[in-house]
Scaffold this motif. Structure first.
Motif, short mmCIF file in Angstrom:
data_model
loop_
_atom_site.label_atom_id
_atom_site.label_comp_id
_atom_site.label_asym_id
_atom_site.label_seq_id
_atom_site.Cartn_x
_atom_site.Cartn_y
_atom_site.Cartn_z
N TYR A 109 28.37 41.39 34.59
CA TYR A 109 29.52 40.79 35.28
C TYR A 109 29.60 39.29 34.98
N GLU A 110 28.45 38.61 35.02
CA GLU A 110 28.44 37.16 34.75
C GLU A 110 28.86 36.86 33.31
N GLN A 111 28.36 37.63 32.35
CA GLN A 111 28.75 37.45 30.95
C GLN A 111 30.25 37.67 30.77
N THR A 112 30.75 38.74 31.40
CA THR A 112 32.17 39.06 31.27
C THR A 112 33.02 37.92 31.82
N LEU A 113 32.65 37.41 32.97
CA LEU A 113 33.40 36.31 33.58
C LEU A 113 33.39 35.08 32.67
N GLU A 114 32.24 34.72 32.16
CA GLU A 114 32.16 33.54 31.30
C GLU A 114 32.99 33.72 30.02
N LYS A 115 32.90 34.91 29.42
CA LYS A 115 33.67 35.17 28.20
C LYS A 115 35.17 35.12 28.48
N ARG A 116 35.59 35.70 29.60
CA ARG A 116 37.01 35.68 29.93
C ARG A 116 37.48 34.26 30.24
N LYS A 117 36.67 33.48 30.93
CA LYS A 117 37.04 32.07 31.19
C LYS A 117 37.24 31.33 29.87
N ASP A 118 36.29 31.50 28.95
CA ASP A 118 36.36 30.81 27.66
C ASP A 118 37.56 31.27 26.84
N VAL A 125 44.82 36.25 34.98
CA VAL A 125 44.64 37.35 35.93
C VAL A 125 43.37 38.16 35.64
N ASP A 126 43.02 38.39 34.38
CA ASP A 126 41.80 39.14 34.07
C ASP A 126 40.55 38.34 34.44
N THR A 127 40.61 37.03 34.27
CA THR A 127 39.49 36.18 34.67
C THR A 127 39.32 36.23 36.18
N LEU A 128 40.43 36.16 36.90
CA LEU A 128 40.37 36.20 38.36
C LEU A 128 39.86 37.56 38.84
N ARG A 129 40.25 38.62 38.16
CA ARG A 129 39.73 39.95 38.52
C ARG A 129 38.22 40.01 38.29
N SER A 130 37.75 39.39 37.20
CA SER A 130 36.31 39.35 36.94
C SER A 130 35.58 38.57 38.03
N MET A 131 36.19 37.46 38.46
CA MET A 131 35.59 36.68 39.55
C MET A 131 35.47 37.53 40.81
N ALA A 135 32.05 38.72 42.62
CA ALA A 135 31.82 38.37 44.03
C ALA A 135 31.46 39.62 44.83
N LEU A 136 32.18 40.71 44.60
CA LEU A 136 31.88 41.96 45.31
C LEU A 136 30.50 42.50 44.93
#
Length: 170
Positions: A109-118, A125-131, A135-136
């Motif tokens: 999850y952390e890798q996905t979020l960082e990759k989507r942010k970058d 919207v996909d970055t926010l969904r990853s966040m 969080a969940l």
């Protein structure tokens, strides 16, 4: 057309039609579908559907194996920074989390979020969904302080997105 099938060498496509006819396209002049990004995307999406089907039939270990394979194929075929790879990472993280494998789930999850942010930016919207997903997952894993920080960040971003834009008076 009710069925399509590629030849083993990936150079011919046969289509079975409802009237009994068979249409054949020859791509041997240079296009090698079986080694193309388009083929990889179709394969990744087919694997994802099959893994979700296995999961739904309570064959969770088989599903996780296929989610892992899907991620490998996606990284190798379409690249680590592709949307389908991000989705494959997220699917596998979801599966790990459902099985209580929180260390593996949170890392993905952390890798996905960082990759989507970058790749997409922090407010996509996909970055926010990853966040939200991360969080969940933090919450379910008992890491409430991390979940709280992410959820507060999400709420702040949401409020900023809803602020009225100043009208041009010129």
């Amino acid at each position: 057309v009710f069925e399509l099938k590629w030849s083993a060498d990936g150079r011919r496509l046969a289509a079975s039609c409802s009237d009994g006819s068979v249409l054949i396209w020859d791509a041997s002049g240079g296009y090698d579908f079986a080694h193309s990004v388009a083929y990889t995307l179709e394969l990744v999406r087919a694997y994802r559907r099959q893994a979700n089907d296995l999961w739904g039939r309570e064959r969770k270990d088989d599903a996780i194996g296929l989610f892992e394979r899907t991620l490998e194929v996606s990284k190798a075929g379409v690249g680590f920074d592709a949307a389908d790879t991000f989705q494959s990472m997220n699917d596998l993280a979801d599966a790990y989390g459902e099985m209580g494998r929180w260390q593996e789930a949170l890392a993905l999850y952390e890798q996905t979020l960082e990759k989507r942010k970058d790749k997409l930016g922090p407010d996509h919207v996909d970055t926010l969904r990853s966040m939200n997903g991360l969080a969940l997952a933090y919450q379910r894993a008992g890491k409430l302080d991390r979940a709280d920080r992410l959820l507060r960040d999400l709420l702040e971003r949401h409020h900023k997105m809803e602020e009225p834009k100043p009208k041009n008076t010129h």
